[in-house]
Each structure stands twice: as C-alpha cells, then as structure tokens.
Scaffold this motif. Structure first.
Motif, PDB file in Angstrom:
ATOM      1  N   CYS A  59      15.567  30.250   5.512  1.00  0.00           N
ATOM      2  CA  CYS A  59      14.434  29.788   4.784  1.00  0.00           C
ATOM      3  C   CYS A  59      13.963  30.454   3.666  1.00  0.00           C
ATOM      4  CB  CYS A  59      13.157  29.614   6.084  1.00  0.00           C
ATOM      5  SG  CYS A  59      13.558  28.236   7.049  1.00  0.00           S
ATOM      6  N   ARG A 117      16.556  28.171  -2.526  1.00  0.00           N
ATOM      7  CA  ARG A 117      18.080  28.054  -2.869  1.00  0.00           C
ATOM      8  C   ARG A 117      18.416  28.996  -4.261  1.00  0.00           C
ATOM      9  NH1 ARG A 117      18.157  21.394  -4.126  1.00  0.00           N
ATOM     10  NH2 ARG A 117      16.208  21.350  -5.275  1.00  0.00           N
ATOM     11  N   GLY A 171      18.353  26.334   5.753  1.00  0.00           N
ATOM     12  CA  GLY A 171      17.591  26.214   4.858  1.00  0.00           C
ATOM     13  C   GLY A 171      17.414  27.243   3.653  1.00  0.00           C
ATOM     14  N   GLY A 216      19.658  26.286   0.941  1.00  0.00           N
ATOM     15  CA  GLY A 216      20.489  25.476  -0.402  1.00  0.00           C
ATOM     16  C   GLY A 216      21.995  25.597   0.012  1.00  0.00           C
ATOM     17  N   ASN A 217      22.648  24.922  -0.545  1.00  0.00           N
ATOM     18  CA  ASN A 217      24.107  24.668  -0.370  1.00  0.00           C
ATOM     19  C   ASN A 217      24.913  25.767  -1.491  1.00  0.00           C
ATOM     20  OD1 ASN A 217      24.028  23.425  -2.894  1.00  0.00           O
ATOM     21  ND2 ASN A 217      24.859  21.461  -2.225  1.00  0.00           N
ATOM     22  N   GLN A 228      27.079  27.283   6.236  1.00  0.00           N
ATOM     23  CA  GLN A 228      25.996  27.144   6.833  1.00  0.00           C
ATOM     24  C   GLN A 228      25.991  27.311   8.171  1.00  0.00           C
ATOM     25  OE1 GLN A 228      23.181  25.716   5.050  1.00  0.00           O
ATOM     26  NE2 GLN A 228      24.494  26.065   3.251  1.00  0.00           N
ATOM     27  N   PHE A 278      15.112  21.610   6.993  1.00  0.00           N
ATOM     28  CA  PHE A 278      16.512  21.934   6.590  1.00  0.00           C
ATOM     29  C   PHE A 278      17.488  21.385   7.535  1.00  0.00           C
ATOM     30  CE2 PHE A 278      14.658  25.756   8.740  1.00  0.00           C
ATOM     31  CZ  PHE A 278      15.359  25.594  10.007  1.00  0.00           C
ATOM     32  N   PRO A 337      23.916  21.242   2.973  1.00  0.00           N
ATOM     33  CA  PRO A 337      22.610  20.504   2.845  1.00  0.00           C
ATOM     34  C   PRO A 337      22.469  20.080   1.432  1.00  0.00           C
ATOM     35  CG  PRO A 337      22.427  22.983   2.588  1.00  0.00           C
ATOM     36  CD  PRO A 337      23.700  22.647   2.957  1.00  0.00           C
ATOM     37  N   ASP A 387      19.324  17.934  -1.397  1.00  0.00           N
ATOM     38  CA  ASP A 387      18.430  18.500  -1.928  1.00  0.00           C
ATOM     39  C   ASP A 387      16.982  18.476  -0.925  1.00  0.00           C
ATOM     40  OD1 ASP A 387      19.383  18.876  -4.349  1.00  0.00           O
ATOM     41  OD2 ASP A 387      18.677  17.518  -5.246  1.00  0.00           O
ATOM     42  N   HIS A 398      17.104  19.107   2.156  1.00  0.00           N
ATOM     43  CA  HIS A 398      17.191  19.982   3.249  1.00  0.00           C
ATOM     44  C   HIS A 398      16.697  21.464   2.629  1.00  0.00           C
ATOM     45  CE1 HIS A 398      20.243  16.752   4.395  1.00  0.00           C
ATOM     46  NE2 HIS A 398      19.200  16.792   5.215  1.00  0.00           N
ATOM     47  N   SER A 399      16.535  21.452   1.283  1.00  0.00           N
ATOM     48  CA  SER A 399      16.636  22.592   0.722  1.00  0.00           C
ATOM     49  C   SER A 399      15.047  23.053   0.112  1.00  0.00           C
ATOM     50  CB  SER A 399      17.466  22.712  -0.355  1.00  0.00           C
ATOM     51  OG  SER A 399      18.752  22.349  -0.142  1.00  0.00           O
ATOM     52  N   ASP A 456      12.544  25.010  -3.136  1.00  0.00           N
ATOM     53  CA  ASP A 456      12.557  25.589  -4.360  1.00  0.00           C
ATOM     54  C   ASP A 456      11.515  26.788  -4.528  1.00  0.00           C
ATOM     55  OD1 ASP A 456      14.507  24.062  -5.510  1.00  0.00           O
ATOM     56  OD2 ASP A 456      13.126  22.425  -5.466  1.00  0.00           O
TER      57      ASP A 456
END
Length: 263
Positions: free
Chosen positions: A182, A185, A203, A205-206, A211, A228, A256, A258, A260-261, A263
């Motif tokens: 968490c 990203r 949580g 980003g990719n 993951q 996420f 994940p 977008d 699931h992420s 900013d």
C-alpha cells in the motif's frame, strides 16, 4: 520443475520476469498453488483474520505460524516457503533468532519481518545463522495501531524518502526479498529500480518485480476486500483455474491494473 530459491527469484528480477506469490496455510491449498506454477508461498500472519476470525494479525502466535508452516511444507515441493514472524516475536535479536529457528525447523525456507532499519542487526544475525530474510515496508499490519489504521503510506515526500532509505538499509543488512504494501506506484517503482533484490508488491502498482495476494481475497472468499484485490475466481472454472489465471496475470503484468493501484 526445479525448486525455487532466492537465487532463482533474483535471476527473474535480473531478466525482468515477474513472478507471483500467494498466501497459503495448509497442505491441500499448497499443492494447488504449486500446480498453478506460482513461485513462492507466504505463510502469512493474515491467517489470524482469514482463518481464526480476528480483526487484525496481532493475536497470532509463533506456535500458530509454526503449525501452519509445517502444514504447507508437507503439501508442496517446488515453491519457496516464506513464513511470517508474528507480532511480538522479534523485538530483540535473540528472540528473533530463536523464533525464526522455530519456523525454519517447521519447514520455512525464509522468514518475513515487518519494519525498517531497526531490524538491520536482526537481519544480519539471521543471515549468519543461515536464515534468509524478506523485509516488509509501507503499510505494516502489525503496526496498525501506530499507523492509525490501514492507510496508504509514503504519499508525502518525507515519508516516501524514509521508506526508500529503510529499503536500502534492509537490503544492505542482507534481506533477500522485500514486500512493499500500500504505497504509491511511483514510489514502488523507484524502490524496485533502486534495489538489486526482488521487490514484491501488494497495492503498490505493477512495476514491482512480483505480486502477492491473500489466497482468500483472490478466490473471492473474503467478504470485503481492499482496492488492490482482484477476484480471480470470477470467470474461473475451479480454484486451480483461478490460481493459474492469477499467476499468468502477474507474469504478463495485466495485474495489477490502474484500478488496483494508488497514486
């Protein structure tokens, strides 16, 4: 297929091959996870919530973790088995070494610790004793009462720099893997690129190297899940199919997405 270890996961990072991790707590599901081709199993203290019915991970004991680690280890051969050190089990280096030894004897091949640079001496001691370590930064559930709840970590510059500094310190102390939970990203990507060791996101980003999800979350068993999480049981023909779809989605970076992420 050959046994997964810290060197094979490091090779995946170096060749930019993403890999999947999933929590697991018993032999039957461990076999399904193995058959799906998933590289690593986390015997997570999340069992306190999804198996025992607690509202946090804090009540989980080292005996609980050893029991479930042993169950998982009897159910699979190929995945790397990582076992959580539960709340209050690693407050001193001596306590940490004793409890980590218990988990390794139960069948773990690595232990996971939540926290920053205060853990560096314990990590060095564990490495000296032949025990590999996975760090855990960002949202650390064992510290939920200090953090003020389950909240995104690292959104302001000072906090982001502190997490990056801790990540570098844990790697320098000898951590072989790092979980980032968490965090934005952009921060997860920066840390993943800065570290030589594989970074596992949840949580985050990719752009991390791997993951991890809680088994009950990705199978749609958990009644209320975090942003996420993706329910891989939807549209799947079986549990085995859902686990395979999760593994494939991590490998091709479609999960994940977008949504699931953060900013």
């Amino acid at each position: 297929m050959s046994k997964v270890n810290i060197l094979s996961l490091l090779a995946k990072k170096q060749s930019q091959q993403k890999f999947a991790v999933v929590t697991c707590y018993d032999a039957s599901f461990a076999k399904l996870v193995e058959n799906a081709g998933i590289d690593a199993i986390l015997v997570g203290d999340s069992l306190g919530m999804v198996l025992q019915g607690h509202d946090s991970t804090l009540p989980v004991t080292i005996a609980d973790m050893a029991y479930h680690t042993a169950c998982v280890s009897r159910g699979c051969n190929r995945p790397l088995i990582i076992s959580d050190m539960p709340f209050g089990s690693y407050n001193t280096t001596t306590q940490c070494l004793d409890n980590a030894t218990t988990l390794m004897r139960a069948g773990a091949q690595m232990v996971k610790l939540e926290g920053g640079d205060w853990l560096c001496e314990s990590i060095r001691q564990l490495n000296h004793a032949g025990i590999p370590v996975c760090g855990h930064l960002g949202l650390t559930p064992q510290s939920v009462n200090v953090l003020g709840g389950y909240r995104i970590q690292g959104r302001d510059d000072n906090q982001a720099q502190a997490i990056l500094k801790d990540a570098l310190a844990l790697e320098a102390a000898g951590a072989a893997l790092l979980v980032l939970e968490c965090v934005p990203r952009k921060l997860a990507a920066e840390i993943s690129h800065a570290l030589k060791i594989p970074v596992i996101g949840i949580g985050a980003g990719n752009e991390t190297d791997a993951q991890v999800l809680v088994l009950h979350d990705l199978l749609g068993v958990t009644e209320k899940t975090a942003r996420f999480v993706r329910n891989f049981a939807e549209g799947s023909s079986s549990i085995a199919d859902a686990l395979g779809r999760y593994n494939d989605a991590v490998a091709d970076a479609s999960f994940p997405a977008d949504e699931h992420s953060f900013d």
